[in-house]
Design a protein around this motif. Sequence first.
Motif, short mmCIF file in Angstrom:
data_model
loop_
_atom_site.label_atom_id
_atom_site.label_comp_id
_atom_site.label_asym_id
_atom_site.label_seq_id
_atom_site.Cartn_x
_atom_site.Cartn_y
_atom_site.Cartn_z
N ASN A 24 -2.53 -10.35 0.13
CA ASN A 24 -3.62 -10.06 1.05
C ASN A 24 -4.41 -11.31 1.41
OD1 ASN A 24 -3.56 -7.16 1.70
ND2 ASN A 24 -3.66 -6.94 -0.51
N GLY A 39 -4.53 3.05 -2.71
CA GLY A 39 -3.60 2.54 -3.73
C GLY A 39 -2.74 3.65 -4.30
N ARG A 44 -3.01 -3.22 -11.49
CA ARG A 44 -2.48 -3.90 -10.32
C ARG A 44 -2.98 -3.23 -9.04
NH1 ARG A 44 3.92 -3.84 -10.03
NH2 ARG A 44 3.49 -1.67 -9.56
N ALA A 45 -3.01 -1.88 -9.08
CA ALA A 45 -3.51 -1.16 -7.91
C ALA A 45 -5.01 -1.41 -7.73
CB ALA A 45 -3.23 0.33 -8.07
N VAL A 73 -6.59 -4.70 -5.86
CA VAL A 73 -6.70 -4.76 -4.39
C VAL A 73 -7.97 -4.07 -3.92
CG1 VAL A 73 -5.30 -4.51 -2.30
CG2 VAL A 73 -4.19 -4.56 -4.50
N GLY A 77 -1.05 -8.46 -5.50
CA GLY A 77 -1.72 -7.78 -4.40
C GLY A 77 -2.77 -8.66 -3.74
N SER A 126 -3.51 -0.91 1.58
CA SER A 126 -4.37 -1.61 0.62
C SER A 126 -5.68 -0.84 0.42
CB SER A 126 -4.62 -3.06 1.06
OG SER A 126 -5.08 -3.10 2.38
#
Lengths: 321, 253, 297
Positions: free
Chosen positions: B114, B90, B162-163, B166, B110, B87
Motif C-alpha cells: 500500500n 480485511g 497481518r490483516a 493495514v 500489506g 484494504s
Amino acid sequence: MQTTRVETMVNFPPIDLTTKIEKIDQTKNRNSPPASSQMSRRQLIQKIVFFFFRGAAWVNGVALLIIIYFMVANGWRAITWTFLTQAPKDSMTKGGILPCIVGTLGLSLGAIIVAFPIGIASAIYLNEYARPGRILRLIRLGINNLAGVPSVVFGLFGLAFFCIYLKMGVSLLAGALTLGAMTLPVIIGASEEALKAVPDTYREASLGLGATKLQTIFRVVLPTALPGILTGGILGISRAAGETAPIMFTAAVFFSPRMPSSVFDEIMALPYHIYVLATAGTEIEATRPLQYGTALVLIALVLGLNLAAILWRARLRKRMQ
Amino acid sequence: MERPLKMVSNHLHFYYGDFEALHDISLEFSENKVTALIGPSGCGKSTYLRCMNRMNDLIAYSRMEGELLLDGEDIYAPSVDVVTIRSRVGMVLQKPNPFPKSIFENIAYGLKVNGVKDKSKIASKVEKSLIRAALWGEVKDRLHDSALGLSGGQQQRLCIARALAVEPEVLLMDEPCSALDPIATQKIEELIHQLKITYTIIIVTHNMQQAARVSDITAFFYMGKLIEVNYTNTLFTRPKLKQTEDYITGRFG
Amino acid sequence: MANTRQIKDRGMNVFFFCIATASITILFMISVFLFMEGLPIFKVVSVKDFIFGSYWYPTSDPPDFGIFPLIIGSVVVTILSAAVSIPLGVMSAVYLAEIARVKIREIVKPIVELLAALPSVVIGFFGMVIVAPFLQNVLDIPTGLNIFNASLMLAFMSVPTICSISEDAIYSVPTNLKEASLALGATHLETIVRVVLPASISGISTAIILGMSRAIGETMVVLMVAGGAAMVPASIFDPARPMPASIAAEMAEAPFRGDHYYALFATGIVLFVFVFIFNIIAEHIAHKYRQVGEASL
C-alpha cells in the motif's frame, strides 16, 4: 439388490461397474470350485502379468544404462585436458572440441535468454489472468502444437525466417532464436506447473490485504514458484543443448577455424560435430574415439543438467509437503 | 442503543454460472458489533462473506446482483477501486495462510504494497499489530524467522495481525478457528472480544457455541437464503422459525 | 487514483496476453514460411505427382520430385516403432502408477525422464555404431542401417512420452473408483484392466498419439540409422529414407531457392501437416473425452 447399491455408491458415468462385477460373480458361480484355489489362480495370473509390467518398466532403465555404458566405455579414454581445451586439428581427425563446447553453451544460453522471459510471461497469463474460454483454448492449442512441431521443421523455419528473411545468415543468433522458439513450450509448461502449485490462499491473502494483482504476482506468487520455474529453465537449456536438426541449417558448420567472436558468427556445436564425424568425416573409422568422446561430453552435459533439475525438484516437493 | 450501520446488503443474489448460491440476502451490520453467520455447510455463508470484500471477483463465470454498501457507498459500483475496498475490508481465512516469508515480512507486506516506505514506521506498525493480535510476546525474539515455523494457532493470530496492520474498518473471518485446537481457539475468541472495540467483525462459523460466545448478532443461512437474524441471545433462546430451532438444537440434516 | 490503478491492471492483462500469443504467432509464422518457400515447387510438379510420385531423384537431370517413398518410409518406421513403444510405454506407465512401491517409483520415474532427455543424435550414433553392426552379424543381412534398427531406436525416443503422459492419466483415476472395485472382490489386476484403464483411456490415447507424433517428426535417428535409400521398402530389413532424414541430409546441398530447395520445404509442409493432424486428434480426444477426476491434458 446388491447391484443397485453399487450403482448409487459409484456414480461415475463412463464405467459401467455394475455389469462388470456381475460378470465376475457369474463366472464364480458357474465354475464354483473351492474359493481358495480360484483365488490363487487369479493371483497367479496377476503375478505373471505384473512381472511383465515390471519388466517393461525396467527395459527403460536397461536401455539407458546400455547407451551410457557404451558411450563411457568407448569414450572415456578420449576425454583428456587437450580434448576439452583445444580446437580440432588435421581436418578434424585430431585435437579437441573446445569450439563445439563453446558453441553449444552459446546456443543454449541464447535460447534460454529468448525463451525464459516469454515463457514465464505466457505462463503468468495462462495461470493468473486468463479466464476459461475459447481464447484460452486457442492459446493452449498453439502451445501444444508448437511443442509437437518436428525439430527439422524448426530448422527449416529458422533458415527461411531468421537466416534469409531477417538476413542473419548462418549464425549463433539465428540458431539461438530457432532453439528458443523450440524450447518455449517446455518453459511455459514447467512455469505453469510451478505457478499452479502456489496455493490460492496466498493470492487471496495478498489481495485481501489490498495488494494489486501485479503486486501479488511479483511479490508472492513468483517468489514462491521461482524454484520450480528455474527447474524448467534448466530442462529447457538441456533440451536446447542436445538438439541437432534445428541448428543444422541455421547456426552450425562442419568446421570453423576460429572461435566465434560475435553472435553473427557461425559456430561449431557438440551434437552436430558428432553427426559430422560419424557420417561425413574424412576418416570415419579412425575418428571413432573422438566421436565417442564428443558424445560422452554431450551426454554428461545434458544428463547432468537433467539430473540436477530432477534432484532439485524432488527436494522442493519434499519441502512443500 | 443502535450504532451506525457499517455495511448493508440489499437484495443480494450471487450465481456460480447458472447456480444461484445466494438468494435475495438483505442484511445490516452495525459498527463495532460482532455478527456471526451460521448454517450448515454449503448454505452460502462463506460465499456471502467473500462478496463483502469482492473476493468472488476472482471466480470465473460468477455474477452478483443487488447492492452491497460500505458506509453507504456501493462497493460494486464501476467507479470503485477493488483494491481500496479490500484494504478497508480485511479478511482472515479458515486455514492459516502465512506467506513463505519471515514473520516480520508477513505483516509488513500489506503496508509495503500500500505504498508505505518509511522503515521505522513499518517496524512500529508491525509491533503494534502483533501486540493487538496477542502474539508479540511469543514472537518478538524471532521476527525474522520463517512464519511457517509457527504453530497453527500462532499462524492464525499472525494472519489476524497481518490483516490488522493495514488498518481495515471491517474484519471478515471465515471459520477462523476450525483448523485449531481448543486452547488456540480460546485465544482467538478472546482476541475477537478485544478487537470489536475498534472494528466491525463478521465471522462465519459452523460452531454454534462459538457463535453464541463471541457474537452480538447471529444470522442463520440455509440453502442460499437468509432464514433468520436476531440478537444472538434471542436467536439461540427464542428462535422465531422452526427451521432455525431445528438447526440450533441439532435436529438438522 | 482508483481509476489509474484499474487501467494499469487492465494494461498488464493486455501485456501478458500479447506475450502469451507468442506461441501461436510462432506457429503461424512457421506455417507461413514453410508455405512461402515450399509452394513454388508446385509450379514444377503437380501436388499429386509430388505426393504419389514414386521417384525421388532431386539432383538428376531432369529431376524427379516424388516423395511417396519418403512418406512410406516415415509411415513404416512410425508404425513399427509404435508397435514397440505403445506396449512398452503403457505397461511401464501402469507399473509406475499402480504397481510399483513409492521407493521404486522414485527411482524409475527419473530414469524414464533421463531417457527422454538423451539427445537424439546420441541415440542415432548408438544405433549406427553399436546396434547396426550387431544386427548385421546376428541376422546376416547386408546392412544394419535399416527400418528395423531405426524403428527400435525411435521406439526408445517415444516410450518416455507415452509413459509419462499415460502415467499422469492413470494416476489421476480417483481412488474411490479403484477401492469400489477392490472392495467387491476384484483382484488388483482385474481392477486395473476393468476399471483403471477404461477410466484413463482418453489420456492414454493422447499419450500414444503424441508419442507417434514425436516418432514421425524425429530427425537425427532416422537420418543416421534408417539407411537413406529413397525407395519403397520391401521388408523391414531394407533401408528407407523418411521425410525428416531427406530434408536434413539434402538441405545443405540444395541450391538456394532452386527446385530442390523448394521441394525440401514442401516435404516439410507434408511432415508439418502429418504432425499437426496427430496433435489435433490428440487435443480433440483430450478435450472431448475428458476423464473423470483431475486428468491432465
